[in-house]
Motif scaffolding. Structure first.
Motif, PDB file in Angstrom:
ATOM      1  N   GLY A   4       0.771  -1.235   0.000  1.00  0.00           N
ATOM      2  CA  GLY A   4       0.000   0.000   0.000  1.00  0.00           C
ATOM      3  C   GLY A   4       0.802   1.284   0.000  1.00  0.00           C
ATOM      4  O   GLY A   4       0.243   2.365   0.104  1.00  0.00           O
ATOM      5  N   VAL A   5       2.119   1.184  -0.126  1.00  0.00           N
ATOM      6  CA  VAL A   5       2.981   2.364  -0.089  1.00  0.00           C
ATOM      7  C   VAL A   5       3.731   2.473  -1.413  1.00  0.00           C
ATOM      8  O   VAL A   5       4.291   1.488  -1.896  1.00  0.00           O
ATOM      9  N   ALA A   6       3.755   3.684  -1.980  1.00  0.00           N
ATOM     10  CA  ALA A   6       4.507   3.910  -3.212  1.00  0.00           C
ATOM     11  C   ALA A   6       5.992   3.988  -2.873  1.00  0.00           C
ATOM     12  O   ALA A   6       6.407   4.772  -2.029  1.00  0.00           O
ATOM     13  N   LEU A   7       6.781   3.139  -3.492  1.00  0.00           N
ATOM     14  CA  LEU A   7       8.223   3.084  -3.282  1.00  0.00           C
ATOM     15  C   LEU A   7       8.913   3.123  -4.626  1.00  0.00           C
ATOM     16  O   LEU A   7       8.318   2.800  -5.653  1.00  0.00           O
ATOM     17  N   ARG A   8      10.197   3.486  -4.623  1.00  0.00           N
ATOM     18  CA  ARG A   8      10.962   3.433  -5.873  1.00  0.00           C
ATOM     19  C   ARG A   8      12.248   2.670  -5.632  1.00  0.00           C
ATOM     20  O   ARG A   8      12.703   2.502  -4.506  1.00  0.00           O
ATOM     21  N   ASP A   9      12.839   2.204  -6.729  1.00  0.00           N
ATOM     22  CA  ASP A   9      14.114   1.490  -6.678  1.00  0.00           C
ATOM     23  C   ASP A   9      14.065   0.293  -5.736  1.00  0.00           C
ATOM     24  O   ASP A   9      14.902   0.140  -4.845  1.00  0.00           O
ATOM     25  N   ALA A  18       5.476  -6.659  -5.104  1.00  0.00           N
ATOM     26  CA  ALA A  18       4.684  -5.461  -5.397  1.00  0.00           C
ATOM     27  C   ALA A  18       3.373  -5.828  -6.078  1.00  0.00           C
ATOM     28  O   ALA A  18       3.328  -6.710  -6.929  1.00  0.00           O
ATOM     29  N   THR A  19       2.314  -5.147  -5.684  1.00  0.00           N
ATOM     30  CA  THR A  19       1.005  -5.405  -6.275  1.00  0.00           C
ATOM     31  C   THR A  19       0.742  -4.528  -7.490  1.00  0.00           C
ATOM     32  O   THR A  19      -0.086  -4.858  -8.328  1.00  0.00           O
ATOM     33  N   VAL A  20       1.442  -3.407  -7.575  1.00  0.00           N
ATOM     34  CA  VAL A  20       1.314  -2.475  -8.689  1.00  0.00           C
ATOM     35  C   VAL A  20       2.715  -2.034  -9.092  1.00  0.00           C
ATOM     36  O   VAL A  20       3.580  -1.856  -8.237  1.00  0.00           O
ATOM     37  N   GLU A  21       2.926  -1.880 -10.382  1.00  0.00           N
ATOM     38  CA  GLU A  21       4.236  -1.470 -10.859  1.00  0.00           C
ATOM     39  C   GLU A  21       4.074  -0.344 -11.868  1.00  0.00           C
ATOM     40  O   GLU A  21       3.165  -0.373 -12.702  1.00  0.00           O
ATOM     41  N   LEU A  22       4.967   0.649 -11.791  1.00  0.00           N
ATOM     42  CA  LEU A  22       4.959   1.736 -12.753  1.00  0.00           C
ATOM     43  C   LEU A  22       6.392   2.024 -13.157  1.00  0.00           C
ATOM     44  O   LEU A  22       7.251   2.224 -12.302  1.00  0.00           O
ATOM     45  N   ASP A  23       6.651   2.010 -14.446  1.00  0.00           N
ATOM     46  CA  ASP A  23       7.964   2.355 -14.988  1.00  0.00           C
ATOM     47  C   ASP A  23       7.836   3.721 -15.640  1.00  0.00           C
ATOM     48  O   ASP A  23       6.876   3.989 -16.369  1.00  0.00           O
ATOM     49  N   LEU A  24       8.816   4.580 -15.377  1.00  0.00           N
ATOM     50  CA  LEU A  24       8.801   5.935 -15.906  1.00  0.00           C
ATOM     51  C   LEU A  24      10.173   6.255 -16.472  1.00  0.00           C
ATOM     52  O   LEU A  24      11.187   6.045 -15.817  1.00  0.00           O
ATOM     53  N   LEU A  53       3.911   8.519  -9.974  1.00  0.00           N
ATOM     54  CA  LEU A  53       4.579   9.426 -10.912  1.00  0.00           C
ATOM     55  C   LEU A  53       5.495  10.391 -10.165  1.00  0.00           C
ATOM     56  O   LEU A  53       6.628  10.647 -10.601  1.00  0.00           O
ATOM     57  N   ALA A  54       5.029  10.926  -9.037  1.00  0.00           N
ATOM     58  CA  ALA A  54       5.850  11.846  -8.245  1.00  0.00           C
ATOM     59  C   ALA A  54       7.104  11.145  -7.735  1.00  0.00           C
ATOM     60  O   ALA A  54       8.204  11.712  -7.782  1.00  0.00           O
ATOM     61  N   GLN A  55       6.967   9.921  -7.263  1.00  0.00           N
ATOM     62  CA  GLN A  55       8.128   9.163  -6.794  1.00  0.00           C
ATOM     63  C   GLN A  55       9.110   8.931  -7.942  1.00  0.00           C
ATOM     64  O   GLN A  55      10.325   9.056  -7.775  1.00  0.00           O
TER      65      GLN A  55
END
Length: 79
Positions: A4-9, A18-24, A53-55
């Motif tokens: 439930g927490v947005a993390l990066r790297d 991870a339950t959701v993944e976003l590549d930017l 997106l902010a992360q």
């Protein structure tokens, strides 16, 4: 998102869980090259998308600062 927490790297174990993944992918001047996201095990809300997106933007900005520092050091060493 992980637990439930947005993390990066993320490390391998956290990425795997991870339950959701976003590549930017973005340029040094803030232009977006690619956005790819998926709810691997869950859906995500618009506000969660904005947080991811902010992360990602924060991570890219930090990488650009580090890259520019290395390039400046190399340039100074070459002169």
């Amino acid at each position: 998102a992980h637990e439930g927490v947005a993390l990066r790297d993320l490390n391998y174990e956290a990425d795997k869980a991870a339950t959701v993944e976003l590549d930017l992918v973005a340029t040094g001047d803030g232009g977006v090259v690619e956005v790819q996201g998926a709810g691997e095990e869950a859906t995500f809300s618009h506000s969660e998308l904005l947080e991811m997106l902010a992360q990602g933007e924060k991570g890219i900005a930090a990488l650009i600062v580090a890259q520019r520092a290395v390039l400046a050091d190399l340039s100074a060493a070459a002169t």
